[in-house]
Design a protein around this motif. Structure first.
Motif, PDB file in Angstrom:
ATOM      1  N   LEU B 199       3.019   2.908  -0.449  1.00  0.00           N
ATOM      2  CA  LEU B 199       3.993   2.157   0.351  1.00  0.00           C
ATOM      3  C   LEU B 199       3.332   1.544   1.579  1.00  0.00           C
ATOM      4  O   LEU B 199       3.628   0.410   1.954  1.00  0.00           O
ATOM      5  CB  LEU B 199       5.150   3.079   0.770  1.00  0.00           C
ATOM      6  CG  LEU B 199       6.067   3.514  -0.363  1.00  0.00           C
ATOM      7  CD1 LEU B 199       7.058   4.559   0.123  1.00  0.00           C
ATOM      8  CD2 LEU B 199       6.814   2.316  -0.935  1.00  0.00           C
ATOM      9  N   ASP B 202       1.322  -1.437   0.506  1.00  0.00           N
ATOM     10  CA  ASP B 202       2.263  -2.493   0.152  1.00  0.00           C
ATOM     11  C   ASP B 202       2.769  -3.187   1.419  1.00  0.00           C
ATOM     12  O   ASP B 202       2.805  -4.409   1.499  1.00  0.00           O
ATOM     13  CB  ASP B 202       3.429  -1.851  -0.606  1.00  0.00           C
ATOM     14  CG  ASP B 202       4.203  -2.867  -1.406  1.00  0.00           C
ATOM     15  OD1 ASP B 202       3.555  -3.588  -2.177  1.00  0.00           O
ATOM     16  OD2 ASP B 202       5.430  -2.940  -1.233  1.00  0.00           O
ATOM     17  N   TYR B 203       3.130  -2.372   2.406  1.00  0.00           N
ATOM     18  CA  TYR B 203       3.684  -2.902   3.650  1.00  0.00           C
ATOM     19  C   TYR B 203       2.627  -3.695   4.419  1.00  0.00           C
ATOM     20  O   TYR B 203       2.873  -4.828   4.844  1.00  0.00           O
ATOM     21  CB  TYR B 203       4.211  -1.736   4.492  1.00  0.00           C
ATOM     22  CG  TYR B 203       5.027  -2.167   5.658  1.00  0.00           C
ATOM     23  CD1 TYR B 203       6.291  -2.732   5.456  1.00  0.00           C
ATOM     24  CD2 TYR B 203       4.553  -2.019   6.955  1.00  0.00           C
ATOM     25  CE1 TYR B 203       7.051  -3.141   6.533  1.00  0.00           C
ATOM     26  CE2 TYR B 203       5.305  -2.431   8.034  1.00  0.00           C
ATOM     27  CZ  TYR B 203       6.553  -2.988   7.826  1.00  0.00           C
ATOM     28  OH  TYR B 203       7.294  -3.403   8.885  1.00  0.00           O
ATOM     29  N   SER B 206       1.977  -6.971   2.747  1.00  0.00           N
ATOM     30  CA  SER B 206       3.049  -7.967   2.832  1.00  0.00           C
ATOM     31  C   SER B 206       3.095  -8.566   4.229  1.00  0.00           C
ATOM     32  O   SER B 206       3.382  -9.750   4.403  1.00  0.00           O
ATOM     33  CB  SER B 206       4.396  -7.363   2.432  1.00  0.00           C
ATOM     34  OG  SER B 206       4.880  -6.541   3.446  1.00  0.00           O
ATOM     35  N   ILE B 207       2.764  -7.769   5.250  1.00  0.00           N
ATOM     36  CA  ILE B 207       2.722  -8.296   6.615  1.00  0.00           C
ATOM     37  C   ILE B 207       1.587  -9.318   6.753  1.00  0.00           C
ATOM     38  O   ILE B 207       1.778 -10.425   7.258  1.00  0.00           O
ATOM     39  CB  ILE B 207       2.512  -7.146   7.638  1.00  0.00           C
ATOM     40  CG1 ILE B 207       3.744  -6.248   7.691  1.00  0.00           C
ATOM     41  CG2 ILE B 207       2.204  -7.707   9.018  1.00  0.00           C
ATOM     42  CD1 ILE B 207       4.927  -6.874   8.356  1.00  0.00           C
ATOM     43  N   THR B 225       9.660  -6.708  12.492  1.00  0.00           N
ATOM     44  CA  THR B 225       8.212  -6.515  12.614  1.00  0.00           C
ATOM     45  C   THR B 225       7.496  -7.838  12.825  1.00  0.00           C
ATOM     46  O   THR B 225       6.577  -7.939  13.630  1.00  0.00           O
ATOM     47  CB  THR B 225       7.655  -5.874  11.322  1.00  0.00           C
ATOM     48  OG1 THR B 225       8.689  -5.143  10.699  1.00  0.00           O
ATOM     49  CG2 THR B 225       6.478  -5.012  11.632  1.00  0.00           C
TER      50      THR B 225
END
Lengths: 221, 234
Positions: B199, B202-203, B206-207, B225
């Motif tokens: 996770l 993934d995060y 994606s950022i 964010t």
């Protein structure tokens, strides 16, 4: 290359043994997949009708798919112990995820105007689901089923670690005994089964109107 | 109720007591994946770039990478061990192979989706083919390629656990020990770490993907964010 040839020779000479493990492998795949279908499709149809449940289900599905297949099988061990049924529980738990995610998304993505039009014609929610949403979502749902089947074929190799049957018995046993011919003889049928299942299912998916591509987030096991 | 509280504490106890081993295994796990990604991404991006010149080659290469991905990992390890031996090398080769589909396909799609107008503008400015690739095509395709790498890393985190069986180390070692000694805390804690790792990756991806998009002047769905990051950067 000689190891590969030896593996092929082993495969032919010990076809009884290979067939026995192949049958065990298929049993795992078929039982787990049927149980997954029987649970996942009705569950996602129910989930779609409630916004909050739908969000929870999609979230769980997406997070669940980040858990390694080996970890899911390992988690089945403290729950049910060793053997066939614990393996089925682990495979089932992983198999339902792509089906749920795709069924919810597929029904979700059906054009809102179509649903409105059907409602205007006096269709009940159930009729809309049966004659509009499900048929239109079918290619997406089927793509989920295909991912799930290919995934389970691969993951069934790991069932051996919690005492399950299948081709994993040959590969894992072969690795432990440094018997490469046995390893290769166990690896080939499963690889062919996964590739064959994926190719034939993608053909059906295209026939149903899907794109037949590979959903690369989930198919590797 | 009381027993579930007790269980929860047992997991925390385990994590605290074995924090050294968990940390080492997590770092090993990250190392294997970083190694595989460092080898796999240049190959995948290179192939993805090459196949933009020939549609039939593109179909064939993407199909082959897809077939590769359906081969079960334990079977693939089995096929690789005779050539690369027991241990990390076989696992890394397998991970490199599994990374190819998402990276090749996203590179191909990303490069092909570049607006022809942007290319013509570059040509009109007198850019060479290589300059066009470096200064126009790649920056525009980068977020799409990143998305492919992100998918690949999440897949690799899972497959690398199985690599522990053939001696590659990492968090899979703890899962296998947990199975051998039927230690529930060990299995649960390791599973949670693996999932959090996936996770987090993934995060983070994606950022950074969104930052690249912003950099290209594209519209990005603004989340809390992102707003924070934008403020920090500007």
């Amino acid at each position: 290359m000689s190891d590969f040839v030896e593996g092929l020779i082993y495969l032919v000479e010990n076809s009884d043994e290979v067939l026995y493990h192949f049958r065990g492998h298929l049993e795992l795949v078929v039982v787990a997949e049927l149980a997954a279908l029987a649970f996942a499709i009705p569950a996602s149809i129910l989930a779609v009708r409630h916004d909050r449940i739908k969000k929870v289900v999609l979230g769980l599905g997406n997070v669940g798919q980040t858990i390694p297949t080996l970890a899911i099988l390992a988690l089945a061990l403290p729950l049910l112990g060793l053997g066939f049924w614990p393996s089925i529980l682990g495979l089932w738990a992983y198999a339902i995820l792509p089906i749920i995610v795709n069924t919810v998304k597929g029904i979700e993505n059906v054009d809102e105007e179509m649903v409105e039009a059907a409602r205007g014609m006096g269709m009940t929610d159930w009729e809309i689901l049966r004659s509009i949403q499900l048929p239109l979502a079918l290619p997406v749902i089927f793509a989920g089923v295909r991912t799930s089947i290919v995934l389970v074929i691969g993951t069934a190799y790991l069932a051996m670690f919690i005492g399950g049957p299948g081709l994993g018995v040959m590969v894992v046993g072969g690795i432990q005994a440094y018997d490469w011919a046995q390893v290769i003889a166990g690896a080939i049928p499963g690889a062919l089964l996964a590739i064959g299942a994926d190719l034939s299912l993608s053909r059906i998916e295209r026939y149903l109107g899907g794109d037949g591509g590979i959903d690369d987030t989930t198919v590797a096991a | 109720m009381l027993s579930s509280v007790h269980n929860w504490l047992a997991y925390v106890d385990f994590a605290v007591e074995h924090s050294d081993r968990l940390l080492v295994a997590t770092l090993e796990h990250i190392e294997i994946i970083a190694f595989a990604i460092a080898i796999a991404v240049p190959i995948g991006v290179g192939l993805g770039f090459l196949i933009t010149f020939d549609d039939r080659l593109a179909t064939a290469v993407i199909w082959l990478a897809g077939v590769m991905m359906t081969v079960p990992s334990i079977a693939l390890f089995g096929l690789l061990i005779p050539y690369f031996g027991i241990g990390a090398p076989s696992v890394i080769v397998a991970l490199v192979l599994y990374t190819q589909l998402p990276v090749i396909r996203n590179t191909y799609v990303g490069l092909n989706d570049v607006d022809p107008a942007a290319l013509e503008a570059g040509e009109a400015m007198g850019m060479t083919r290589l300059q066009l690739l470096r200064r126009v095509q790649l920056p525009i395709a980068l977020p799409v390629i990143m998305a492919g790498v992100r998918n690949a890393v999440v897949i690799l985190i899972g497959i690398a656990t199985i690599g522990a069986f053939i001696g590659a180390g990492g968090l899979g070692d703890l899962l296998f020990d947990g199975i051998s000694y039927v230690r529930t805390e060990m299995i649960v804690v390791t599973t949670v770490i693996l999932s959090l790792l996936a996770l987090a990756v993934d995060y983070a991806f994606s950022i950074s993907e969104q930052l690249f998009r912003l950099n290209n002047g594209e519209q990005v769905e603004s989340s809390a964010t992102m707003r924070l990051l934008q403020r920090v950067i500007s």
